[in-house]
Design a protein around this motif. Structure first.
Motif, PDB file in Angstrom:
ATOM      1  N   ASP A 226       0.864  -1.189   0.000  1.00 47.31           N
ATOM      2  CA  ASP A 226       0.000   0.000   0.000  1.00 47.31           C
ATOM      3  C   ASP A 226       0.900   1.239   0.000  1.00 47.31           C
ATOM      4  OD1 ASP A 226      -1.718   2.061   0.374  1.00 47.31           O
ATOM      5  OD2 ASP A 226      -2.513   1.380   2.298  1.00 47.31           O
ATOM      6  N   PRO A 227       1.143   1.833  -1.180  1.00 48.39           N
ATOM      7  CA  PRO A 227       2.089   2.951  -1.249  1.00 48.39           C
ATOM      8  C   PRO A 227       1.561   4.249  -0.631  1.00 48.39           C
ATOM      9  CG  PRO A 227       1.099   2.578  -3.393  1.00 48.39           C
ATOM     10  CD  PRO A 227       0.583   1.490  -2.503  1.00 48.39           C
ATOM     11  N   THR A 228       0.335   4.210  -0.101  1.00 46.01           N
ATOM     12  CA  THR A 228      -0.171   5.410   0.594  1.00 46.01           C
ATOM     13  C   THR A 228       0.099   5.327   2.098  1.00 46.01           C
ATOM     14  OG1 THR A 228      -2.376   4.494   1.017  1.00 46.01           O
ATOM     15  CG2 THR A 228      -2.051   5.620  -1.095  1.00 46.01           C
ATOM     16  N   SER A 229       0.619   4.198   2.564  1.00 47.32           N
ATOM     17  CA  SER A 229       0.823   4.001   3.996  1.00 47.32           C
ATOM     18  C   SER A 229       2.312   4.062   4.344  1.00 47.32           C
ATOM     19  CB  SER A 229       0.244   2.643   4.422  1.00 47.32           C
ATOM     20  OG  SER A 229       0.785   2.266   5.670  1.00 47.32           O
ATOM     21  N   LEU A 230       2.679   5.029   5.168  1.00 51.12           N
ATOM     22  CA  LEU A 230       4.079   5.146   5.590  1.00 51.12           C
ATOM     23  C   LEU A 230       4.493   3.938   6.422  1.00 51.12           C
ATOM     24  CD1 LEU A 230       6.669   6.832   5.683  1.00 51.12           C
ATOM     25  CD2 LEU A 230       5.717   8.081   7.639  1.00 51.12           C
ATOM     26  N   ASP A 231       3.595   3.459   7.268  1.00 54.71           N
ATOM     27  CA  ASP A 231       3.924   2.283   8.094  1.00 54.71           C
ATOM     28  C   ASP A 231       4.219   1.069   7.226  1.00 54.71           C
ATOM     29  OD1 ASP A 231       3.686   3.670  10.378  1.00 54.71           O
ATOM     30  OD2 ASP A 231       1.649   3.008  10.858  1.00 54.71           O
ATOM     31  N   LYS A 232       3.370   0.857   6.218  1.00 56.96           N
ATOM     32  CA  LYS A 232       3.588  -0.289   5.323  1.00 56.96           C
ATOM     33  C   LYS A 232       4.912  -0.126   4.572  1.00 56.96           C
ATOM     34  CE  LYS A 232       0.024  -3.085   5.583  1.00 56.96           C
ATOM     35  NZ  LYS A 232      -1.319  -2.585   5.277  1.00 56.96           N
ATOM     36  N   ALA A 233       5.140   1.097   4.094  1.00 53.25           N
ATOM     37  CA  ALA A 233       6.376   1.351   3.352  1.00 53.25           C
ATOM     38  C   ALA A 233       7.589   1.054   4.221  1.00 53.25           C
ATOM     39  CB  ALA A 233       6.407   2.796   2.861  1.00 53.25           C
ATOM     40  N   LEU A 234       7.529   1.468   5.485  1.00 50.56           N
ATOM     41  CA  LEU A 234       8.661   1.222   6.388  1.00 50.56           C
ATOM     42  C   LEU A 234       8.851  -0.269   6.648  1.00 50.56           C
ATOM     43  CD1 LEU A 234       8.237   4.217   8.846  1.00 50.56           C
ATOM     44  CD2 LEU A 234      10.313   3.672   7.563  1.00 50.56           C
ATOM     45  N   SER A 235       7.725  -0.995   6.724  1.00 49.52           N
ATOM     46  CA  SER A 235       7.890  -2.429   6.981  1.00 49.52           C
ATOM     47  C   SER A 235       8.494  -3.123   5.750  1.00 49.52           C
ATOM     48  CB  SER A 235       6.587  -3.078   7.446  1.00 49.52           C
ATOM     49  OG  SER A 235       5.734  -3.279   6.371  1.00 49.52           O
ATOM     50  N   PHE A 236       8.104  -2.715   4.540  1.00 46.67           N
ATOM     51  CA  PHE A 236       8.748  -3.290   3.342  1.00 46.67           C
ATOM     52  C   PHE A 236      10.214  -2.858   3.261  1.00 46.67           C
ATOM     53  CE2 PHE A 236       4.370  -3.862   1.660  1.00 46.67           C
ATOM     54  CZ  PHE A 236       4.485  -5.203   1.325  1.00 46.67           C
ATOM     55  N   ALA A 237      10.485  -1.638   3.706  1.00 45.08           N
ATOM     56  CA  ALA A 237      11.872  -1.139   3.649  1.00 45.08           C
ATOM     57  C   ALA A 237      12.795  -1.967   4.533  1.00 45.08           C
ATOM     58  CB  ALA A 237      11.914   0.329   4.071  1.00 45.08           C
ATOM     59  N   GLY A 238      12.216  -2.609   5.550  1.00 42.98           N
ATOM     60  CA  GLY A 238      13.026  -3.443   6.441  1.00 42.98           C
ATOM     61  C   GLY A 238      13.504  -4.721   5.782  1.00 42.98           C
ATOM     62  N   LEU A 239      12.943  -5.054   4.630  1.00 46.48           N
ATOM     63  CA  LEU A 239      13.352  -6.285   3.940  1.00 46.48           C
ATOM     64  C   LEU A 239      14.622  -6.040   3.136  1.00 46.48           C
ATOM     65  CD1 LEU A 239       9.892  -7.502   2.559  1.00 46.48           C
ATOM     66  CD2 LEU A 239      11.120  -8.355   4.558  1.00 46.48           C
ATOM     67  N   TRP A 240      15.680  -6.677   3.520  1.00 45.74           N
ATOM     68  CA  TRP A 240      16.941  -6.610   2.759  1.00 45.74           C
ATOM     69  C   TRP A 240      17.703  -7.893   3.039  1.00 45.74           C
ATOM     70  CZ3 TRP A 240      18.959  -3.348  -0.880  1.00 45.74           C
ATOM     71  CH2 TRP A 240      20.280  -3.596  -1.244  1.00 45.74           C
ATOM     72  N   GLY A 241      17.704  -8.784   2.092  1.00 43.76           N
ATOM     73  CA  GLY A 241      18.373 -10.060   2.306  1.00 43.76           C
ATOM     74  C   GLY A 241      17.863 -11.046   1.276  1.00 43.76           C
ATOM     75  N   GLU A 242      17.067 -11.996   1.746  1.00 44.68           N
ATOM     76  CA  GLU A 242      16.507 -12.988   0.822  1.00 44.68           C
ATOM     77  C   GLU A 242      15.566 -12.334  -0.186  1.00 44.68           C
ATOM     78  OE1 GLU A 242      17.490 -16.275   0.733  1.00 44.68           O
ATOM     79  OE2 GLU A 242      18.951 -15.328   2.067  1.00 44.68           O
ATOM     80  N   GLN A 243      14.867 -11.277   0.291  1.00 41.57           N
ATOM     81  CA  GLN A 243      13.964 -10.541  -0.593  1.00 41.57           C
ATOM     82  C   GLN A 243      14.328  -9.054  -0.534  1.00 41.57           C
ATOM     83  OE1 GLN A 243       9.655 -12.083  -0.800  1.00 41.57           O
ATOM     84  NE2 GLN A 243      10.113 -11.936   1.361  1.00 41.57           N
ATOM     85  N   ILE A 244      14.400  -8.438  -1.698  1.00 40.32           N
ATOM     86  CA  ILE A 244      14.629  -6.990  -1.761  1.00 40.32           C
ATOM     87  C   ILE A 244      13.522  -6.402  -2.644  1.00 40.32           C
ATOM     88  CG2 ILE A 244      16.228  -5.172  -2.442  1.00 40.32           C
ATOM     89  CD1 ILE A 244      18.536  -7.134  -2.064  1.00 40.32           C
ATOM     90  N   PRO A 245      12.532  -5.741  -2.034  1.00 39.05           N
ATOM     91  CA  PRO A 245      11.433  -5.212  -2.848  1.00 39.05           C
ATOM     92  C   PRO A 245      11.890  -4.065  -3.752  1.00 39.05           C
ATOM     93  CG  PRO A 245      10.821  -5.360  -0.520  1.00 39.05           C
ATOM     94  CD  PRO A 245      12.304  -5.531  -0.598  1.00 39.05           C
ATOM     95  N   ILE A 246      11.432  -4.087  -5.000  1.00 42.67           N
ATOM     96  CA  ILE A 246      11.701  -2.970  -5.921  1.00 42.67           C
ATOM     97  C   ILE A 246      10.376  -2.431  -6.446  1.00 42.67           C
ATOM     98  CG2 ILE A 246      14.049  -3.585  -6.610  1.00 42.67           C
ATOM     99  CD1 ILE A 246      12.897  -4.912  -9.121  1.00 42.67           C
ATOM    100  N   GLY A 247      10.318  -1.125  -6.581  1.00 46.01           N
ATOM    101  CA  GLY A 247       9.102  -0.467  -7.033  1.00 46.01           C
ATOM    102  C   GLY A 247       8.844   0.764  -6.194  1.00 46.01           C
ATOM    103  N   LEU A 248       7.623   1.276  -6.278  1.00 51.95           N
ATOM    104  CA  LEU A 248       7.250   2.465  -5.505  1.00 51.95           C
ATOM    105  C   LEU A 248       6.865   2.047  -4.091  1.00 51.95           C
ATOM    106  CD1 LEU A 248       6.469   5.489  -5.274  1.00 51.95           C
ATOM    107  CD2 LEU A 248       4.177   4.816  -6.044  1.00 51.95           C
ATOM    108  N   TYR A 249       7.595   2.528  -3.102  1.00 49.77           N
ATOM    109  CA  TYR A 249       7.289   2.219  -1.707  1.00 49.77           C
ATOM    110  C   TYR A 249       6.232   3.169  -1.151  1.00 49.77           C
ATOM    111  CZ  TYR A 249      11.252  -0.982  -0.872  1.00 49.77           C
ATOM    112  OH  TYR A 249      12.113  -2.044  -0.868  1.00 49.77           O
ATOM    113  N   TYR A 250       6.344   4.436  -1.491  1.00 44.55           N
ATOM    114  CA  TYR A 250       5.505   5.428  -0.805  1.00 44.55           C
ATOM    115  C   TYR A 250       5.385   6.687  -1.650  1.00 44.55           C
ATOM    116  CZ  TYR A 250       3.961   8.549   2.989  1.00 44.55           C
ATOM    117  OH  TYR A 250       3.266   9.438   3.773  1.00 44.55           O
ATOM    118  N   ARG A 251       4.177   7.242  -1.643  1.00 47.42           N
ATOM    119  CA  ARG A 251       3.971   8.529  -2.313  1.00 47.42           C
ATOM    120  C   ARG A 251       2.913   9.312  -1.544  1.00 47.42           C
ATOM    121  NH1 ARG A 251       3.230   8.602  -8.602  1.00 47.42           N
ATOM    122  NH2 ARG A 251       2.058   6.735  -8.099  1.00 47.42           N
ATOM    123  N   THR A 252       3.195  10.554  -1.272  1.00 47.32           N
ATOM    124  CA  THR A 252       2.207  11.420  -0.635  1.00 47.32           C
ATOM    125  C   THR A 252       2.401  12.832  -1.174  1.00 47.32           C
ATOM    126  OG1 THR A 252       1.217  12.012   1.494  1.00 47.32           O
ATOM    127  CG2 THR A 252       3.604  12.103   1.377  1.00 47.32           C
TER     128      THR A 252
END
Ligand code: SF4
Ligand code: MG
Length: 285
Positions: A226-252
């Motif tokens: 959910d790129p409108t949620s800062l909390d969600k964006a921060l939780s995806f940002a914590g992923l760095w290792g087996e999975q590295i998310p790419i794309g738009l994390y957050y926009r406001t």
């Protein structure tokens, strides 16, 4: 200048296979897709392999000092906020010397786009660990068995926490997504950051194309996105290792710096008749 002559005749001096080639191609395609007037587009870079990009793209451009692309871009934007202003550089340039500028540009929400070529190493100075190098990274300056003992900076997390209003991560191995992210970032009204994963084939033999290919995951397809949620964006940002998310994390959207100031919001400094103002008094002790 116009969109058709975005190319210059200079030949890049990057190593064969360097991820910077993918980034420059994506940047040119993003600029062309937006049909921007290149006479009204400014590219400010710092110092490093990544920062050489300003030598090879036919916008107005300036290669500044190490880590100083953002303050120069800020000055350009405040002098004439009708310009499209892009800052660009590497992870060492931006997260090392440039870190203070990064945080303040984000919290002020300057209407600037910032592309960070993140190869997790200092390339131009021959392979030292950078602020984004993984723990344990072995270089000739951080030898085995310990390797790098400093916690890496996660650019996405840093941008989100500092207040950037558009935060994304791209990968040169996914050019279609990267072009789209870069174009969206340039269009965004506010401080837009794209952390671009870019292998350095000469000095980083761990974070290679296959290393990233095995880990990157398009964030749009991940559960809970959910790129409108800062909390969600921060939780995806914590992923760095087996999975590295790419794309738009957050926009406001929130007011940009020049929109927030009555002195600038109606007319840019360039449009105001400041030539008649006597500023010599400001320069006396
Ligand atoms: Fe690219 Fe690394 Fe060569 Fe620099 S040293 S041009 S980042 S491959
Ligand atoms: Mg680097």
């Amino acid at each position: 200048m116009s969109a058709h002559d975005i190319n210059l005749s200079y030949v890049p001096t990057w190593c064969a296979g360097c991820g910077n080639y993918g980034i420059i191609n994506a940047l040119k395609k993003a600029l062309t897709s937006l049909n921007l007037d290149l006479e009204q587009t400014v590219l400010a870079t710092g110092i490093g392999c990544a920062s050489k990009i300003s030598q090879y793209v036919n916008t107005y451009r300036i290669e500044t000092l190490h880590g100083r692309s953002l303050p120069v871009a800020t000055g350009v934007k405040l002098a004439n906020h009708n310009l499209t202003v892009i800052a660009e550089g590497g992870d060492g340039d931006g997260m090392g010397l440039g870190m203070g500028h990064f945080i303040h540009t984000a919290r002020r929400n300057l209407d600037i786009t910032y592309f960070i070529h993140n190869n997790q190493i200092y390339g131009l100075t021959k392979g030292q660990t950078s602020p984004t190098s993984d723990l344990g990274a072995v270089t000739k300056f951080t030898p085995a068995p310990l390797g790098n003992v400093e916690q890496p900076i996660n650019i996405v997390k840093m941008a989100l926490n500092a207040g950037a209003t558009f935060v994304a991560r791209g990968f040169v191995g996914n050019s279609a997504q990267l072009i789209s992210l870069m174009a969206e970032a340039i269009k965004h009204p506010g401080f837009a950051v794209v952390d671009i994963l870019q292998p350095c084939v000469t000095f980083n033999h761990v974070n290679t194309y296959p290393w990233y290919q095995q880990r990157v995951k398009v964030i749009d397809n991940m559960e809970g996105y959910d790129p409108t949620s800062l909390d969600k964006a921060l939780s995806f940002a914590g992923l760095w290792g087996e999975q590295i998310p790419i794309g738009l994390y957050y926009r406001t959207i929130r007011p940009t710096f020049h929109e927030s100031l009555p002195q600038l919001s109606e007319q840019s400094l360039m449009q105001q008749k400041i030539d008649n103002v006597d500023i010599t008094g400001l320069m006396k002790e």
